[in-house]
Design an enzyme around this catalytic site. Structure first.
Site, PDB file in Angstrom:
ATOM      1  N   ASP A   1      42.740  46.906  47.900  1.00  0.00           N
ATOM      2  CA  ASP A   1      42.554  45.549  47.407  1.00  0.00           C
ATOM      3  C   ASP A   1      41.077  45.268  47.136  1.00  0.00           C
ATOM      4  OD1 ASP A   1      43.745  42.714  47.228  1.00  0.00           O
ATOM      5  OD2 ASP A   1      42.117  42.426  48.669  1.00  0.00           O
TER       6      ASP A   1
ATOM      7  N   GLU B   1      42.556  48.257  42.988  1.00  0.00           N
ATOM      8  CA  GLU B   1      42.591  46.948  42.363  1.00  0.00           C
ATOM      9  C   GLU B   1      41.148  46.601  42.032  1.00  0.00           C
ATOM     10  OE1 GLU B   1      43.481  42.221  42.740  1.00  0.00           O
ATOM     11  OE2 GLU B   1      42.396  43.314  44.265  1.00  0.00           O
TER      12      GLU B   1
HETATM   13  C1  GLC Z   1      43.370  40.518  45.734  1.00  0.00           C
HETATM   14  C2  GLC Z   1      44.795  40.091  45.947  1.00  0.00           C
HETATM   15  C3  GLC Z   1      44.868  38.601  46.016  1.00  0.00           C
HETATM   16  C4  GLC Z   1      43.975  38.104  47.130  1.00  0.00           C
HETATM   17  C5  GLC Z   1      42.555  38.635  46.943  1.00  0.00           C
HETATM   18  C6  GLC Z   1      41.706  38.380  48.146  1.00  0.00           C
HETATM   19  O1  GLC Z   1      42.893  40.125  44.509  1.00  0.00           O
HETATM   20  O2  GLC Z   1      45.610  40.619  44.935  1.00  0.00           O
HETATM   21  O3  GLC Z   1      46.174  38.145  46.190  1.00  0.00           O
HETATM   22  O4  GLC Z   1      43.946  36.707  47.152  1.00  0.00           O
HETATM   23  O5  GLC Z   1      42.562  40.044  46.764  1.00  0.00           O
HETATM   24  O6  GLC Z   1      42.145  39.159  49.225  1.00  0.00           O
END
Ligand code: GLC
Length: 579
Positions: A218, A260
């Protein structure tokens, strides 16, 4: 295992996992939002046992891997992305044994399991942060990014613009500011402290030992901060990801990592690393996603074409991850300001539909519930380079609830059948549900059971397309080449196991597919240029109008294709007579 309320599904010939180190290249992923997927114990919250009870459905659909968003103990102020204990499971979802059983049961069905790992920050409820606040000189004093004032790293943008005014927040107890790229209750870990790196490696080892097949990493662009930079994609951050990958390759070979990294193409590509210092196995392709939507409204393939042209090649160990929607807003960070305005105009006419820099809506309502557009969007998703990731509920055209706060608009309970709570939770009071069910007319009654019974449903369409994709692994692992088309409405590309110029052989292993998509809401006829395939014949493997004959490629390497409005066609290319 039988699924209550859902007609019996044909048994799947998928006994266990295929030992295939490259499985992720041809895999279809499915994001199963645990808390909203299936509730087994009637407390109104989806759980591991509930998800396990629906694995047969996912196997039937043709899903190869599930991605489960965070299920760790959490105050749930950011959907669980605010972790309070990295090595526990939130009791609302079940026990560690339940989690292990889910992994085993998924594997028995040939489904791999990818879990979410939030490395950038923790919840402020995490014991590390509480210790850090209380005791600056103690073992956790330096686990977070503390400062006496809030003046540093002024060039870092604010991500959650709807709620945050600064990336610094003041902590009364410690009397200092702490750094946070997301919500102020999510303090960023301090990766300049080697003990943080060690602690995080231990966490990843802990979960890798459970037999999971991979980690979605993430928010990784933000691990390291440096003065005078925008604090994104810094060399130190890449070094950390490479270090994590090196540990996994050594201790848990075959475990994949998915980045991500919501960044521009050239910056995302860096998260694959290099063959010498590999980083992630897969990276989500954030820039291409919004352009699939804008191209549909422009009636032209230009935006998709341009972003793919601007995407640098990736190292051989890597694979893109593609998606249409996920649990977040449809992010518009990776588009120009003009494109963003157009996207808001087309897709978020009401202010409530927007969140941060994006649109908090579900796929079906975004596309006006147009079957032709839903088909085309999926067909593009499944033929562009990368492995696709579906979002739970989109396969039945689930609706949204823009009256819920933030991204909860797209996180409502899965609609299984017409039993209590649409089959999501057998005995919870509707008021107890993790989020209310969709009540919007047209969307409230949609469910898996009905879609299964209706042979023409979107669900059956998707299942069929996933089968076609499985029969043509070249769509997962083949080279990708854009092709000139005489009509700007048409996106034409080939996926080939052999480089252009090589033999388009008869075997699957040397397969070439020519994929055509008409982004316009009008029929069109386009001439597509595929010079090295001159004289080849084609065979249609997927088409919006399967009745039409498969066009041949002429001696000059041109193919003329007629496509209906929003039509598409995948053509298998074979050497023709006279070649
Ligand atoms: C990522 C997740 C999101 C979350 C963010 C902070 O972007 O996909 O849902 O709010 O991280 O952890």
């Amino acid at each position: 295992m039988s699924v209550p309320g859902v007609p019996n599904l044909p048994a799947q010939p998928r006994p266990g996992l295929r030992p295939d180190p490259d499985w992720f290249r041809t895999a279809v992923f499915y994001e199963a939002l645990l808390r909203s997927f299936a509730d087994s114990n009637g407390d109104g919250v989806g759980d591991f046992r509930g998800l396990a009870s629906r694995l047969d459905y996912l196997a039937w659909l043709g899903v190869d891997a599930i991605w489960i968003p965070p299920f760790y103990p959490s105050p749930m102020r950011d959907g669980g992305y605010d972790i309070a204990d990295y090595t526990g499971v939130d009791p609302r979802y079940g026990t560690m044994d339940d989690f292990r059983a889910l992994v085993t049961q998924a594997h028995e069905r040939g489904i791999r399991v990818v879990i979410d790992m939030v490395l950038n920050h923790t919840s402020d409820a995490h014991p590390w942060f509480q210790a850090s606040r209380r005791d600056p000189d103690g073992p956790y004093g330096d686990f977070y990014v503390w400062a006496d004032d809030d003046s540093s790293y002024a060039d870092a943008r604010i991500i959650f613009v709807d709620t945050e005014r600064s990336n610094w927040a003041f902590d009364e107890l410690r009397g200092q500011y702490y750094w946070h790229r997301f919500f102020s209750h999510q303090p960023d870990l301090n990766y300049d402290n080697p003990e943080v790196v060690d602690a995080v490696h231990e966490v990843v080892r802990f979960w890798a030992r459970t037999g999971v097949d991979g980690f979605r990493l993430d928010a990784i662009p933000y691990l390291v901060e440096r003065e005078g930079t925008n604090c994104e994609n810094l060399p130190g951050t890449h070094h950390l990801i490479a270090g994590l990958r090196e540990m996994l390759d050594r201790e848990f070979p075959g475990t994949i990592t998915i980045a991500e990294a919501n960044q521009w193409p050239q910056d995302v590509v860096a998260y694959f690393g290099t063959p010498q210092a590999p980083e992630c196995t897969m990276c989500f392709h954030f820039p291409v996603m919004p352009r699939i939507f804008s191209s549909l409204r422009e009636g032209e393939a230009t935006a998709i074409r341009e972003v793919l042209q601007a995407t640098p090649p990736i190292p051989p160990h890597g694979q893109w991850g593609t998606f249409l929607r996920n649990h977040d807003e449809l992010t518009l960070e990776m588009v120009t300001e003009a494109e963003r305005e157009r996207m808001y105009h087309w897709y978020a006419p009401q202010a409530r539909m927007r969140a941060n820099v994006g649109i908090r809506r579900r796929l079906a309502p975004l596309l006006g519930d147009s079957r032709a557009e839903l088909e085309l969007a999926h067909v593009l998703l499944l033929s562009l380079p990368g492995s696709p990731c579906l979002y739970y509920g989109d396969e039945i055209g689930m609706g949204e609830n823009i009256w819920l706060p933030d991204r909860d608009a797209v996180r409502t309970p899965m609609q299984w059948d017409h039993s209590a709570n649409m089959g999501f939770s057998a005995c919870a009071d509707p008021a107890e549900l993790t989020l209310p069910l969709i009540s919007a007319v047209d969307y409230a009654e949609r469910c898996v059971a009905d879609a299964l019974e209706e042979p023409e449903s979107l669900l059956h369409f998707l299942k069929d397309v996933l089968r076609v994709r499985r029969e043509h692994p070249v769509l997962g692992r083949g080279d990708f080449h854009l092709r000139p088309a005489s009509d700007a409405a048409v996106l034409a590309h080939t996926r080939a196991d052999t480089p252009p110029g090589g033999d388009a052989s008869e075997t699957n292993d040397g397969e070439t597919l020519l994929c055509l998509a008409n982004l316009a809401n009008r029929p069109c006829e386009a001439v597509v240029e595929v010079p090295e395939l001159a004289g080849c014949s084609t065979h249609t493997v997927l088409a919006a109008d399967s009745a039409t004959a498969s066009p041949a490629i002429d001696a000059r390497g041109r193919l003329t294709a007629a496509l209906p409005a929003h039509g598409y066609r995948w053509l298998r290319v074979s050497p023709g007579e006279g070649l």
